[in-house]
Design a protein around this motif. Structure first.
Motif, short mmCIF file in Angstrom:
data_model
loop_
_atom_site.label_atom_id
_atom_site.label_comp_id
_atom_site.label_asym_id
_atom_site.label_seq_id
_atom_site.Cartn_x
_atom_site.Cartn_y
_atom_site.Cartn_z
N THR A 199 0.87 -1.08 0.04
CA THR A 199 0.15 0.15 0.16
C THR A 199 0.89 1.31 0.01
OG1 THR A 199 -1.73 -1.01 1.23
CG2 THR A 199 -1.77 1.46 1.23
N TYR A 250 0.78 5.15 0.72
CA TYR A 250 0.10 6.47 0.84
C TYR A 250 0.53 7.55 0.27
CZ TYR A 250 -1.63 2.82 4.28
OH TYR A 250 -2.30 2.01 4.99
N TYR A 296 0.70 -3.51 -6.00
CA TYR A 296 0.27 -2.40 -5.09
C TYR A 296 -0.87 -1.55 -5.06
CZ TYR A 296 1.42 0.93 -8.71
OH TYR A 296 1.29 1.88 -9.84
N GLU A 297 -1.32 -0.76 -4.26
CA GLU A 297 -2.46 -0.02 -4.07
C GLU A 297 -2.26 1.49 -3.68
OE1 GLU A 297 -5.73 -1.73 -1.97
OE2 GLU A 297 -4.60 -1.54 0.07
N ILE A 298 -2.70 2.24 -4.14
CA ILE A 298 -2.67 3.63 -4.05
C ILE A 298 -3.80 4.17 -2.96
CG2 ILE A 298 -2.09 6.24 -4.39
CD1 ILE A 298 -0.80 5.01 -6.90
N VAL A 299 -3.43 4.70 -1.68
CA VAL A 299 -4.47 5.25 -0.86
C VAL A 299 -4.08 6.66 -0.72
CG1 VAL A 299 -5.52 5.04 1.52
CG2 VAL A 299 -4.78 3.03 0.57
N ARG A 339 3.04 6.04 10.21
CA ARG A 339 3.59 5.57 9.07
C ARG A 339 4.66 6.27 8.45
NH1 ARG A 339 -1.81 6.59 6.80
NH2 ARG A 339 -3.39 5.06 7.41
N GLN A 378 3.48 0.65 2.91
CA GLN A 378 3.17 -0.47 3.81
C GLN A 378 3.16 -1.81 3.04
OE1 GLN A 378 -0.79 -0.84 5.95
NE2 GLN A 378 -0.16 -2.49 7.10
N ASP A 379 4.23 -2.83 3.59
CA ASP A 379 4.10 -4.16 3.14
C ASP A 379 4.16 -5.01 4.30
OD1 ASP A 379 4.36 -6.15 1.43
OD2 ASP A 379 6.79 -6.00 1.04
N TYR A 389 6.74 -0.74 7.48
CA TYR A 389 6.35 0.63 7.10
C TYR A 389 7.61 1.33 6.66
CZ TYR A 389 1.70 -0.02 8.87
OH TYR A 389 0.34 -0.57 9.14
#
Length: 214
Positions: A5, A7, A29-32, A49, A59-60, A64
Motif C-alpha cells: 500500500t 499512501y 500495490y494499491e494507492i491510498v 507510517r 506498507q508491506d 512501514y
C-alpha cells in the motif's frame, strides 16, 4: 500475498516517483490517497507510517517505509533487483552514482522551478521569475553533464534501464507541465533518452496518474 500500500496524493512528484519504480518492478500495490486539506497527513494514523507527516509512505505487511527513494529501492530489491544491478559490483556502483546525481544535482535544481511554477500559484502566490531563471541556469549545467554521458550510453548508468533513470520520471513530467519544457531542446541525447523513457508502460502509467482530471 497482499499487495503493498502506497499512501499519498498522486499530484506529489515524490509519490509518483515511487509509482514509476513499483510499475517497472512489476509490484502488486494499491494507492491510498492522503488528504492534506483535512490535515490527514498529520493524523496519528499517518504519523505512525511517516513520523514527519509527509508523503509517501509504504506498507508491506508489518513493514512501514517512508522517504520516496528508499521506497523505490525496496520495490526494486523485492521485485526486480536487476533495476539496481544487484550482484554486479561495477554496474551497481554506476546505478548508485546516478541515483545520487538525480537527487543532489538534477532534482535539486528542478524543485525550486516546480515550486514556483506549479505550487506557488495554487497557494495564491505569484511565480518568482528570478528564482526560476537562476535554477534554470543550474539545470542547464546539469543537462550538459547528462548530454555528455548519454552520448556514451543509452541510459544513465550504462546500456541498461535502471532505477537511476526511473527516479527522474516524476519531476521531469512536472517540468513538462511548466512553460520551460523547451530546456531539453538544446540536448538531443537527453531528449532521446527521455523519449525512450516515455515509451515505457511504467512511465505512461505515471503520466496518466499525474494528469489532472477534467
Amino acid at each position: 500475498m497482499a499487495p503493498m500500500t502506497l499512501y499519498g496524493a498522486t499530484l506529489s512528484w515524490n509519490v509518483t516517483r515511487c509509482v514509476a519504480a513499483l510499475e517497472e518492478a512489476g509490484a502488486e500495490y494499491e494507492i491510498v490517497p492522503i488528504n492534506f486539506g483535512t490535515g490527514e497527513h498529520k493524523s496519528p494514523e499517518h504519523l505512525a507510517r511517516n513520523p514527519f507527516g509527509q508523503v509517501p509512505a509504504l506498507q508491506d505487511g508489518d513493514l512501514y517505509l517512508f522517504e520516496s527513494r528508499a521506497i523505490c529501492k525496496y520495490a526494486c530489491r523485492k521485485n526486480k533487483p536487476e533495476l539496481l544491478k544487484v550482484g554486479d559490483l561495477k554496474e551497481s556502483a554506476m546505478v548508485d552514482v546516478w541515483l545520487e546525481v538525480e537527487a543532489n544535482q538534477y532534482t535539486s535544481a528542478l524543485n525550486p522551478i516546480l515550486f514556483e511554477c506549479l505550487i506557488r500559484p495554487i497557494l495564491g502566490g505569484t511565480t518568482d521569475q528570478k528564482v526560476v531563471e537562476e535554477n534554470l541556469e543550474k539545470l542547464k549545467k546539469v543537462l550538459e553533464v547528462y548530454e555528455a554521458r548519454l552520448t556514451k550510453c543509452k541510459y544513465l548508468a550504462g546500456d541498461f534501464i535502471s532505477l537511476a533513470d526511473l527516479n527522474h520520471v516524476s519531476v521531469t513530467l512536472c517540468l513538462f507541465a511548466t512553460p520551460h519544457a523547451s530546456v531539453f531542446d538544446a540536448y538531443p541525447h537527453v531528449k532521446a533518452w527521455w523519449a525512450g523513457l516515455m515509451a515505457r508502460p511504467s512511465v505512461q502509467k505515471v503520466a496518466a496518474l499525474m494528469k489532472p482530471s477534467a
